[in-house]
Design a protein around this motif. Sequence first.
Motif, PDB file in Angstrom:
ATOM      1  N   SER A 288      -8.967  -3.068   6.435  1.00 22.39           N
ATOM      2  CA  SER A 288      -8.246  -4.352   5.649  1.00 22.39           C
ATOM      3  C   SER A 288      -7.414  -5.113   6.788  1.00 22.39           C
ATOM      4  CB  SER A 288      -7.340  -3.702   4.556  1.00 22.39           C
ATOM      5  OG  SER A 288      -6.566  -4.798   4.095  1.00 22.39           O
TER       6      SER A 288
ATOM      7  N   ILE B  67       0.927  -1.121   0.138  1.00 22.38           N
ATOM      8  CA  ILE B  67      -0.074  -0.008   0.062  1.00 22.38           C
ATOM      9  C   ILE B  67       0.975   1.167   0.001  1.00 22.38           C
ATOM     10  CG2 ILE B  67      -1.765   1.095   0.983  1.00 22.38           C
ATOM     11  CD1 ILE B  67      -2.583  -1.568   2.693  1.00 22.38           C
TER      12      ILE B  67
ATOM     13  N   ARG C 270      -1.409  -1.412  -4.196  1.00 22.94           N
ATOM     14  CA  ARG C 270      -2.565  -0.355  -4.095  1.00 22.94           C
ATOM     15  C   ARG C 270      -1.861   1.041  -4.066  1.00 22.94           C
ATOM     16  NH1 ARG C 270      -7.462  -1.864  -0.321  1.00 22.94           N
ATOM     17  NH2 ARG C 270      -8.133   0.204  -1.403  1.00 22.94           N
ATOM     18  N   THR C 271      -2.312   1.434  -5.009  1.00 24.03           N
ATOM     19  CA  THR C 271      -1.151   2.944  -5.248  1.00 24.03           C
ATOM     20  C   THR C 271      -2.099   4.002  -5.070  1.00 24.03           C
ATOM     21  OG1 THR C 271      -1.773   3.208  -7.513  1.00 24.03           O
ATOM     22  CG2 THR C 271       0.321   2.058  -7.323  1.00 24.03           C
ATOM     23  N   HIS C 272      -1.485   5.439  -4.561  1.00 22.51           N
ATOM     24  CA  HIS C 272      -2.354   6.509  -4.304  1.00 22.51           C
ATOM     25  C   HIS C 272      -3.345   6.115  -3.214  1.00 22.51           C
ATOM     26  CE1 HIS C 272      -0.181   8.580  -7.621  1.00 22.51           C
ATOM     27  NE2 HIS C 272      -0.784   7.591  -8.348  1.00 22.51           N
ATOM     28  N   THR C 273      -3.001   5.425  -2.286  1.00 18.46           N
ATOM     29  CA  THR C 273      -3.674   4.771  -1.204  1.00 18.46           C
ATOM     30  C   THR C 273      -3.194   5.037   0.193  1.00 18.46           C
ATOM     31  OG1 THR C 273      -4.689   3.125  -2.552  1.00 18.46           O
ATOM     32  CG2 THR C 273      -5.189   2.922  -0.125  1.00 18.46           C
ATOM     33  N   ARG C 274      -3.884   5.869   0.993  1.00 18.91           N
ATOM     34  CA  ARG C 274      -3.064   6.199   2.381  1.00 18.91           C
ATOM     35  C   ARG C 274      -3.891   5.605   3.464  1.00 18.91           C
ATOM     36  NH1 ARG C 274       0.183  10.087   3.272  1.00 18.91           N
ATOM     37  NH2 ARG C 274      -0.366  11.294   1.144  1.00 18.91           N
TER      38      ARG C 274
ATOM     39  N   LEU D 260      -8.174   2.626   5.878  1.00 19.39           N
ATOM     40  CA  LEU D 260      -7.955   3.190   4.698  1.00 19.39           C
ATOM     41  C   LEU D 260      -9.162   4.165   4.259  1.00 19.39           C
ATOM     42  CD1 LEU D 260      -6.649  -0.007   4.607  1.00 19.39           C
ATOM     43  CD2 LEU D 260      -5.877   0.861   2.379  1.00 19.39           C
TER      44      LEU D 260
ATOM     45  N   GLU E 273     -12.705   2.506   4.388  1.00 12.81           N
ATOM     46  CA  GLU E 273     -12.411   1.008   4.354  1.00 12.81           C
ATOM     47  C   GLU E 273     -11.493   0.440   5.307  1.00 12.81           C
ATOM     48  OE1 GLU E 273     -10.151  -1.864   0.954  1.00 12.81           O
ATOM     49  OE2 GLU E 273     -10.073   0.255   0.687  1.00 12.81           O
TER      50      GLU E 273
ATOM     51  N   ALA F  77       1.437   5.662  -0.598  1.00 10.61           N
ATOM     52  CA  ALA F  77       0.421   6.864  -1.050  1.00 10.61           C
ATOM     53  C   ALA F  77       0.934   7.625  -2.296  1.00 10.61           C
ATOM     54  CB  ALA F  77       0.807   7.782   0.011  1.00 10.61           C
TER      55      ALA F  77
END
Length: 386
Positions: free
Chosen positions: A98, A33, A76-80, A93, A96, A35
């Motif tokens: 996980s 994961i 999972r890109t551009h995900t913080r 997230l 969400e 950002a």
Amino acid sequence: MNEPLIIIGSGMAGLGLARQIRAHDSHRAITVITADSGDEYAKPLLSTGFAKHLPPDRLATRSALEVADQQGVVMRTHTRVTAIDPASRQLQLGVETSGFGELVLATGALPRLPFSVTDELSGRVFSINDLDDYRAFHAALSALGRPARVAIIGAGLVGCEFANDMVAGGHGITLIAPEEAPLPRLLPDPLGYALGEALAEQGVHLRLGRGVAALQAEGSGIAITLNDGHGLSADLVLVATGLGPRTDLAEAAGLETDESGIQTDRYLRTSAPAIYALGDGACVDGVNAMYVQPLQASVKALAATLTGTPTRVAYGPWPVLVKTPALPVVSLPPTHEPARWRIEGEGHDLTALAEAEDGRLIGFALTGACVRRKVELARSAPALLG
């Protein structure tokens, strides 16, 4: 194990770990994961691209999609990640959640900015700590359509490397720092002065022993006021005033952290079960070493641990090679404050030996032709984390 191994961060630590784990275990479920874009690149190349006129895409060795396909991982890109719950082994997230079986924090470090950047200076003041930062700065340079006047604030490793790289790329560079000599954490002053002279000979304008009092928009550029009252103008400002470990996510989760990083033992275990940390954000058994060789050693050790062979990490006496072609520099910072520096050589070819009270070698610094002594001296120096 039903839940995947999750790695937060896609820099050299995060993607390097995924690759090493996959070499040991071809079936383990791994999710990365990040950002940012998730493209794989070698971070040291960020400060070598402008002399070679390399666009950002030339620095990336693999896209995130290629990484996912070749390593068999979920990217999972551009995900913080906004929160970690160690007790339930859940990540938040945004809205969400996980679950994770094991979690690795490879969150890196953040630039330490000595001032806030106002809206009017947005797009003119930059720091470069990853490939997305390089993309933004490269775009700003390209938009000018001519060589830029760039003020670099900070004369540490990053500031000096970028100054050398950008002046070689044809830009007008001013290097500003409160210290009297470059690389104050890596070199004693006589060697720092030698590097400053070499950079000046390449065309870098040195404004050392001075700080920045104010930045102000000036047309399409920036007016910079120094704390001695003098001023200068620049098209862009690059802030290189150091990095601090990124610990906010770990701290909010209740993990043990301090200003030196996320605290881990020699197995890279944090204070919470099943959560590990490595790279620039981790402080391993009291040592935070933001250099490539300690990172690579940590990656190999943790990959072994996570695939069934618990392995303690060790750091050798690894010199730091500074990418300043104007004057080659190698430094092995002393493990503690030396009783004295013994300096030998002449001109820009200098050797500085950091000695303990009993005469033992505890570090060294080399410039110019003397860098060839790095292997010889490293054999006599103590390990950073033996």
